[in-house]
Scaffold this active site. Structure first.
Site, PDB file in Angstrom:
ATOM      1  N   TYR A 262      43.747 168.485  -9.937  1.00  0.00           N
ATOM      2  CA  TYR A 262      43.032 167.238  -9.603  1.00  0.00           C
ATOM      3  C   TYR A 262      43.695 166.050 -10.297  1.00  0.00           C
ATOM      4  O   TYR A 262      43.995 165.032  -9.678  1.00  0.00           O
ATOM      5  CB  TYR A 262      41.573 167.379 -10.034  1.00  0.00           C
ATOM      6  CG  TYR A 262      40.691 166.201  -9.678  1.00  0.00           C
ATOM      7  CD1 TYR A 262      40.443 165.873  -8.344  1.00  0.00           C
ATOM      8  CD2 TYR A 262      40.080 165.434 -10.666  1.00  0.00           C
ATOM      9  CE1 TYR A 262      39.608 164.803  -8.009  1.00  0.00           C
ATOM     10  CE2 TYR A 262      39.246 164.369 -10.337  1.00  0.00           C
ATOM     11  CZ  TYR A 262      39.015 164.057  -9.015  1.00  0.00           C
ATOM     12  OH  TYR A 262      38.194 163.002  -8.702  1.00  0.00           O
TER      13      TYR A 262
ATOM     14  N   ARG B  42      30.615 162.316 -22.487  1.00  0.00           N
ATOM     15  CA  ARG B  42      30.864 161.703 -21.188  1.00  0.00           C
ATOM     16  C   ARG B  42      30.060 160.409 -21.130  1.00  0.00           C
ATOM     17  O   ARG B  42      29.065 160.246 -21.834  1.00  0.00           O
ATOM     18  CB  ARG B  42      30.414 162.618 -20.036  1.00  0.00           C
ATOM     19  CG  ARG B  42      31.215 163.920 -19.884  1.00  0.00           C
ATOM     20  CD  ARG B  42      32.654 163.683 -19.492  1.00  0.00           C
ATOM     21  NE  ARG B  42      33.387 164.937 -19.264  1.00  0.00           N
ATOM     22  CZ  ARG B  42      34.014 165.629 -20.224  1.00  0.00           C
ATOM     23  NH1 ARG B  42      33.985 165.214 -21.489  1.00  0.00           N
ATOM     24  NH2 ARG B  42      34.665 166.735 -19.923  1.00  0.00           N
TER      25      ARG B  42
END
Ligand code: UDP
Length: 309
Positions: A141, A207
């Site tokens: 990715y 995150r």
């Protein structure tokens, strides 16, 4: 809109329709779903086309803007369908750029915070060039998106295509796939079913999570701006994974426990956008607090559960 039936693509399609655009929503439905756009199918100006953008893209008529948002994006997909991910980042971007070149359209590439890999600079400004493992499981990715940025810039320099690059940080909201495998859909589904929340590693990795409406606003502003350099769009409020799990437990009123699972390979230790550029150039910053966005998302997942059982 490539990837128009995906989580972000469907929100963006709806926004564009409501602004009066005609939208051609293209998706091969590998990870997207027609259900995501079922409420748009009858709206004037909306057309759904099932097509795999790794093959030639043919759209009749004029096109003002191309949004290239097609790609599986969950780490669960990186192991399951690595080659389609590489293909859509490479061939899909090539075809989308070819379309924009032929039609004289402005093109926006949906890039990602993953271009920074496991970042050694924190928070991450757009000038940071990243720390990516090209041969790791996430490399499919990360490198596909890095290639996509590269070919986008080559088309800009070499063919004069008018391009935009948005680097999207962790985004959540209604219409995420329940079985997507990412942190927020997993935690919410687990909390609602009373199962333990699977915290990977010790849960101290961080995150920065943004609500999808904030992202859509940033994307529209970027598309309308003259900024061709990459722009981070994300919410700079940083949480540890364990904090997200506990917040979701609280907001859903769940009594689930936390269960520890092994940390996946190359899982970034920390991630937080430096959004100075978006603030300066676009006058954009996120407006939805995690507590509020996550509550709305928990409600949507709960309603969906009730409806599908
Ligand atoms: N994660 C977790 N439990 C899950 C899914 C993810 O603890 O059930 C962790 C994962 O290891 C990562 C973070 O949550 O540190 C965010 O993962 P996500 O899959 O949402 O995407 P990423 O930001 O890693 O691309």
């Amino acid at each position: 809109m490539t990837g128009g039936a995906g989580f972000i693509g469907s929100h963006l399609s709806e926004r564009l329709l409501s602004e009066g655009y005609e939208v051609v929503c293209m998706d091969n439905l590998r990870t997207g779903s027609v259900e995501n756009v079922s409420h748009l199918l009858d709206r004037p100006g909306f057309r759904f086309v099932e097509h795999d953008v790794t093959t030639y893209i043919d759209v009749p008529g004029e096109i003002e803007e191309v949004y290239h948002f097609a790609s599986p994006a969950s780490p669960a997909d990186f192991e399951r369908i690595p080659i389609p991910i590489l293909k859509v980042g490479a061939l899909g971007t090539y075809n989308a750029l070819g379309l924009a070149k032929a039609k004289g359209s402005r093109l926006m590439l949906a890039s990602t915070s993953e271009v920074y890999g496991d970042p050694l600079v924190h928070p991450q400004p757009e000038s940071y060039q990243g720390n990516v493992n090209p041969i790791g499981v996430r490399g499919v990715y990360d490198e596909a998106k890095r290639y996509a940025e590269s070919i986008t810039m080559a088309y800009r320099r070499h063919h004069g295509v008018d391009t935009r690059i948005v680097r999207i940080f962790n985004t959540y909201g209604p219409l995420m796939r329940v079985d997507d495998g990412r942190m927020i859909p997993n935690f919410i589904t687990q909390a609602l079913s009373g199962e333990p929340l699977t915290v990977y590693g010790d849960g101290s990795q961080t995150r920065s999570v943004q609500y999808v409406d904030d992202l859509v606003e940033g994307v529209r502003r970027l598309m309308q701006s003259e900024e061709w350099r990459p722009v981070n769009i994300g919410n700079p409020v940083e949480y540890s994974v364990e904090e997200v799990a506990r917040l979701i437990l609280e907001l859903s009123g769940s009594e689930s426990l936390l269960a520890r699972k092994p940390l996946p390979e190359d899982d970034p230790r920390q991630r937080c956008p430096d959004i100075s550029r978006a603030r300066e150039v676009l006058g954009w910053e996120p407006g939805v607090l995690a507590r509020e966005g996550l509550s709305r998302t928990v409600e949507w997942f709960a309603a969906r559960r009730a409806w599908s059982t």
